[in-house]
Design an enzyme around this catalytic site. Sequence first.
Site, PDB file in Angstrom:
ATOM      1  N   GLU A 119       0.858  -1.194   0.000  1.00  0.00           N
ATOM      2  CA  GLU A 119       0.000   0.000   0.000  1.00  0.00           C
ATOM      3  C   GLU A 119       0.889   1.236   0.000  1.00  0.00           C
ATOM      4  O   GLU A 119       2.100   1.139   0.276  1.00  0.00           O
ATOM      5  CB  GLU A 119      -0.963  -0.023   1.203  1.00  0.00           C
ATOM      6  CG  GLU A 119      -2.046  -1.090   1.008  1.00  0.00           C
ATOM      7  CD  GLU A 119      -3.029  -1.211   2.156  1.00  0.00           C
ATOM      8  OE1 GLU A 119      -3.073  -0.318   3.018  1.00  0.00           O
ATOM      9  OE2 GLU A 119      -3.757  -2.214   2.177  1.00  0.00           O
ATOM     10  N   HIS A 234      -9.024  10.217   3.168  1.00  0.00           N
ATOM     11  CA  HIS A 234      -8.617   9.130   2.276  1.00  0.00           C
ATOM     12  C   HIS A 234      -8.744   9.645   0.849  1.00  0.00           C
ATOM     13  O   HIS A 234      -9.750  10.264   0.504  1.00  0.00           O
ATOM     14  CB  HIS A 234      -9.509   7.902   2.496  1.00  0.00           C
ATOM     15  CG  HIS A 234      -8.935   6.652   1.908  1.00  0.00           C
ATOM     16  ND1 HIS A 234      -8.894   6.438   0.556  1.00  0.00           N
ATOM     17  CD2 HIS A 234      -8.357   5.568   2.481  1.00  0.00           C
ATOM     18  CE1 HIS A 234      -8.320   5.258   0.330  1.00  0.00           C
ATOM     19  NE2 HIS A 234      -7.976   4.716   1.485  1.00  0.00           N
ATOM     20  N   ARG A 274      -0.600   9.213   1.865  1.00  0.00           N
ATOM     21  CA  ARG A 274      -2.020   9.472   1.648  1.00  0.00           C
ATOM     22  C   ARG A 274      -2.373  10.962   1.597  1.00  0.00           C
ATOM     23  O   ARG A 274      -3.181  11.387   0.794  1.00  0.00           O
ATOM     24  CB  ARG A 274      -2.750   8.812   2.815  1.00  0.00           C
ATOM     25  CG  ARG A 274      -4.148   8.496   2.575  1.00  0.00           C
ATOM     26  CD  ARG A 274      -4.667   7.683   3.720  1.00  0.00           C
ATOM     27  NE  ARG A 274      -4.603   6.272   3.440  1.00  0.00           N
ATOM     28  CZ  ARG A 274      -5.081   5.346   4.261  1.00  0.00           C
ATOM     29  NH1 ARG A 274      -5.632   5.697   5.398  1.00  0.00           N
ATOM     30  NH2 ARG A 274      -5.007   4.072   3.951  1.00  0.00           N
ATOM     31  N   HIS A 333     -11.548  10.371   6.849  1.00  0.00           N
ATOM     32  CA  HIS A 333     -11.361   8.922   6.999  1.00  0.00           C
ATOM     33  C   HIS A 333     -10.869   8.533   8.383  1.00  0.00           C
ATOM     34  O   HIS A 333     -11.291   7.528   8.930  1.00  0.00           O
ATOM     35  CB  HIS A 333     -10.368   8.475   5.933  1.00  0.00           C
ATOM     36  CG  HIS A 333     -10.081   7.002   5.915  1.00  0.00           C
ATOM     37  ND1 HIS A 333     -11.055   6.067   5.668  1.00  0.00           N
ATOM     38  CD2 HIS A 333      -8.927   6.308   6.109  1.00  0.00           C
ATOM     39  CE1 HIS A 333     -10.517   4.844   5.694  1.00  0.00           C
ATOM     40  NE2 HIS A 333      -9.236   4.965   5.984  1.00  0.00           N
ATOM     41  N   ARG A 368      -1.486   9.298   9.069  1.00  0.00           N
ATOM     42  CA  ARG A 368      -1.289   7.863   9.362  1.00  0.00           C
ATOM     43  C   ARG A 368      -0.912   7.082   8.109  1.00  0.00           C
ATOM     44  O   ARG A 368      -1.488   7.283   7.040  1.00  0.00           O
ATOM     45  CB  ARG A 368      -2.576   7.284   9.965  1.00  0.00           C
ATOM     46  CG  ARG A 368      -2.500   5.795  10.192  1.00  0.00           C
ATOM     47  CD  ARG A 368      -3.734   5.277  10.877  1.00  0.00           C
ATOM     48  NE  ARG A 368      -4.945   5.452  10.110  1.00  0.00           N
ATOM     49  CZ  ARG A 368      -5.289   4.715   9.051  1.00  0.00           C
ATOM     50  NH1 ARG A 368      -4.474   3.768   8.597  1.00  0.00           N
ATOM     51  NH2 ARG A 368      -6.437   4.931   8.437  1.00  0.00           N
TER      52      ARG A 368
HETATM   53  C1  SIN Z   1      -7.639   1.389   2.699  1.00  0.00           C
HETATM   54  O1  SIN Z   1      -7.924   0.221   2.488  1.00  0.00           O
HETATM   55  O2  SIN Z   1      -7.198   2.136   1.826  1.00  0.00           O
HETATM   56  C2  SIN Z   1      -7.862   1.939   4.074  1.00  0.00           C
HETATM   57  C3  SIN Z   1      -6.943   1.322   5.016  1.00  0.00           C
HETATM   58  C4  SIN Z   1      -6.499   2.314   6.030  1.00  0.00           C
HETATM   59  O3  SIN Z   1      -7.223   3.256   6.317  1.00  0.00           O
HETATM   60  O4  SIN Z   1      -5.374   2.183   6.499  1.00  0.00           O
END
Ligand code: SIN
Length: 425
Positions: A119, A234, A274, A333, A368
């Site tokens: 990610e 997000h 993010r 988020h 985060r």
């Molecule tokens: C996501 O799946 O993008 C959200 C996971 C998160 O908030 O860390």
Amino acid sequence: MPRLSDTEDAGDVLIAGGGLAGLFTALKLAPLRVTVLAAAPIGNGASSAWAQGGIAAAVHEGDRAEDHAADTIAAGAGLVDEATAHLLAREAPARIADLLQLGVPFDRDLEGKLAVGLEAAHGRARIVHVRGDMAGKAIMEALIAAVRAAPSIRIIENAEAYELISEGARITGLHALVAGRPVTFRAPATVLATGGAGALYAVTTNPAESRGQGLAIAARAGALIADPEFVQFHPTAIDAEKDPAPLVTEALRGAGAKLVDAGGARFVDELLPRDQVARAIAARTQKGEKVFLDARDAVGTKFPHAFPTVYANCMKLDIDPVRAPIPVAPAAHYHMGGVAADENGRSSLEGLWACGEVASTGAHGANRLASNSLLEAVVFGARVAADIMNASLPQVSASAPAPELTDAQMLDADALLALRRAMSA
Ligand code: SIN
């Protein structure tokens, strides 16, 4: 459930919050007697069950907790408490082992080892998932089964905390509305695990219950609040005027999906932290432009199997992500700020602990890292439980009549809508 008295003995520990942090803390506290108050029927109303990404942990060969901590620190905009980030990363593998023992069916590779995904802002693949994008749901199912079977835990559903009780300098329980009726719960140790505040914004990925109630009652009782302005957006919620806005997991960008404008051109590195990706998208959507996540080449026909939750949410909105790019926009988020808590989840008030999203430990700084949120819930849930078990808990006196709710505690629907619009603006 038997009818509750006006004042209830909550046992040794009272936990407000029926999400991952609350339930995991309750399990770790056994054999202490615990009452868990859940604002909705358990399993609903908690962001944990909606988490798609998974849990970040250095469990794969060659990965190191130091590297996970370094990525956490780098993502956090220069404001991470480094010792806490190291602690979070160091204890992650042990908490994954706990979840496996509770029966969480994390995805595995062909050799039977835990499969890990990538990610944004992680230096390597280190996210453990369940059935693609169903980690939150699967983890909550396993925990709900475990708490229902635990003789030490009593769960009270539809119970929303509205005021903490102070006895001298110590917090000794709280008042809650249980199915609309005020009930007083007394306990020598109280844990706030009430989640975040995303639903105070007009566009959010959070359930309607996430209105910052835990933060508010802690603040009213005089607890120190840290960094309340640190709210994470997000980058990719489905842009379809749905409330809450369905999340499009970061794991899709990890799998190679691209962010494009209406002309199909890329405009940002999808794997930046993010906050940077969200700002790049917001700069366009605030001008009225459309932004899309295009997974056709990277995921294509594997989409329904690899990302079943996102696929189902898209199809409900008549978007087929196998054939068309998904319209996306940023959405509130996650709250990095919250009730200031030390490395054992102790707040500034005696007798009051906080863990999960309602707490602010400094582990995330101002941004985060992806998939560190479920991790935070289990790491600090376990630490809170250990700390309470080592503490000497006093007797609490039996009664404390529930006060009337004030206007500020009863936000009507119109006022809430106006507030949410103002917050987003
Ligand atoms: C996501 O799946 O993008 C959200 C996971 C998160 O908030 O860390």
